[in-house]
Design a protein around this motif. Sequence first.
Motif, mmCIF file in Angstrom:
data_model
loop_
_atom_site.group_PDB
_atom_site.id
_atom_site.type_symbol
_atom_site.label_atom_id
_atom_site.label_comp_id
_atom_site.label_asym_id
_atom_site.label_seq_id
_atom_site.Cartn_x
_atom_site.Cartn_y
_atom_site.Cartn_z
ATOM 1 N N ALA A 8 -0.780 5.754 -3.139
ATOM 2 C CA ALA A 8 -1.777 5.209 -2.210
ATOM 3 C C ALA A 8 -3.065 4.880 -2.961
ATOM 4 C CB ALA A 8 -2.062 6.214 -1.095
ATOM 5 N N HIS A 12 -3.872 -1.392 -3.025
ATOM 6 C CA HIS A 12 -2.483 -1.531 -2.574
ATOM 7 C C HIS A 12 -1.835 -0.170 -2.348
ATOM 8 C CE1 HIS A 12 -3.004 -5.526 -4.535
ATOM 9 N NE2 HIS A 12 -2.253 -5.932 -3.527
ATOM 10 N N ILE A 13 -0.837 -0.150 -1.478
ATOM 11 C CA ILE A 13 0.066 0.979 -1.327
ATOM 12 C C ILE A 13 1.367 0.552 -2.002
ATOM 13 C CG2 ILE A 13 1.285 2.518 0.244
ATOM 14 C CD1 ILE A 13 -1.721 2.799 0.450
ATOM 15 N N LYS A 25 5.160 -3.200 -2.381
ATOM 16 C CA LYS A 25 3.764 -2.874 -2.090
ATOM 17 C C LYS A 25 3.234 -3.701 -0.932
ATOM 18 C CE LYS A 25 1.744 -6.137 -5.427
ATOM 19 N NZ LYS A 25 0.861 -6.266 -6.623
ATOM 20 N N SER A 28 -3.920 -2.440 1.014
ATOM 21 C CA SER A 28 -4.538 -1.297 1.702
ATOM 22 C C SER A 28 -5.978 -1.659 2.062
ATOM 23 C CB SER A 28 -4.463 -0.041 0.831
ATOM 24 O OG SER A 28 -5.048 -0.256 -0.438
ATOM 25 N N LEU A 32 -7.697 1.085 6.118
ATOM 26 C CA LEU A 32 -6.317 1.544 6.295
ATOM 27 C C LEU A 32 -6.281 3.029 6.658
ATOM 28 C CD1 LEU A 32 -3.289 0.483 5.864
ATOM 29 C CD2 LEU A 32 -3.377 1.875 3.789
ATOM 30 N N MET A 37 -0.759 3.418 7.174
ATOM 31 C CA MET A 37 -0.060 3.538 5.898
ATOM 32 C C MET A 37 1.414 3.840 6.121
ATOM 33 S SD MET A 37 1.434 5.813 3.601
ATOM 34 C CE MET A 37 0.737 7.453 3.839
ATOM 35 N N LEU A 73 -10.324 4.288 1.509
ATOM 36 C CA LEU A 73 -9.370 3.921 2.556
ATOM 37 C C LEU A 73 -10.002 4.236 3.904
ATOM 38 C CD1 LEU A 73 -6.067 5.354 0.987
ATOM 39 C CD2 LEU A 73 -6.767 2.954 1.081
#
Length: 267
Positions: A8, A12-13, A25, A28, A32, A37, A73
């Motif tokens: 995480a 990006h995730i 991916k 994020s 987010l 997520m 996030l």
Amino acid sequence: MKVLVIDAGGTHIKVLVSGEMEPRKFASGRTLTAKQMVAGVKKVVGDWRYEAVSIGFPGPVLRNRPVSEPRNLGGGWVGFDFRSAFGSHVKLVNDAAMQALGSYRKGKMLFLGFGTGLGSALIVDGIVEPMELGHLPYKKGTYESYVGNEALIKDGKRKWRQHVADVVARLTAALEPDEVVLGGGNAKELKELPPKCRAGDNRDAFLGGFRLWEEVDVRRSVSPSATAMTLNTVRSGKDKKYGSTSGSNHQAPSPEAAGMEGSRRSL
């Protein structure tokens, strides 16, 4: 055992499951939430099947849970039930610690991750100690405010590289590691590596996530807020295959395993 690893990040995730080689991916960002997520992961995972989940969380973690909301996030992470959300056992650790675990070879290693912020972890003879060095005071701000992504954009590469070199030198002098691994998405912006440093690979986060489910000895840390984990073995070379599960215990972990819900030990 099939393990889903979730890295995480603030941009990006990224996810990868045992046996696969190409991560998936999605974007994020600062809005987010934990619930979003999970929904995003389930969407991109698609046909992948898994029995356990490793999550690299961008912040401090205690007893398998986030201590505070992530800086880069959205909210809703503290107190979120990840095990119920994924319907499987979950190990949640600091993201820098997870990448450090995947980067580790031997001895005393300091990991510094240059991405949205500054991630950090120290491993000594297989014992992983997540750290929050990025938030320590430095000049007119913190280490992170001078070597994070915002500083790179604002100050430009030349000045950012100078700050990185100074920060690495200071932390190396203070902690005296055998080697320093520089990872994170912005490590590639460095022209030259400082002394005693080697470049990490962001995909090592996935290897670290797989290693979390290998047979480990967990020890009490001297600090109540720290994570301590001892690897019985650390693979390298031909075994360092991101989608590999060779060497794992191939058994579903017991509820008393490190980092599991209900465990009295932190991971």
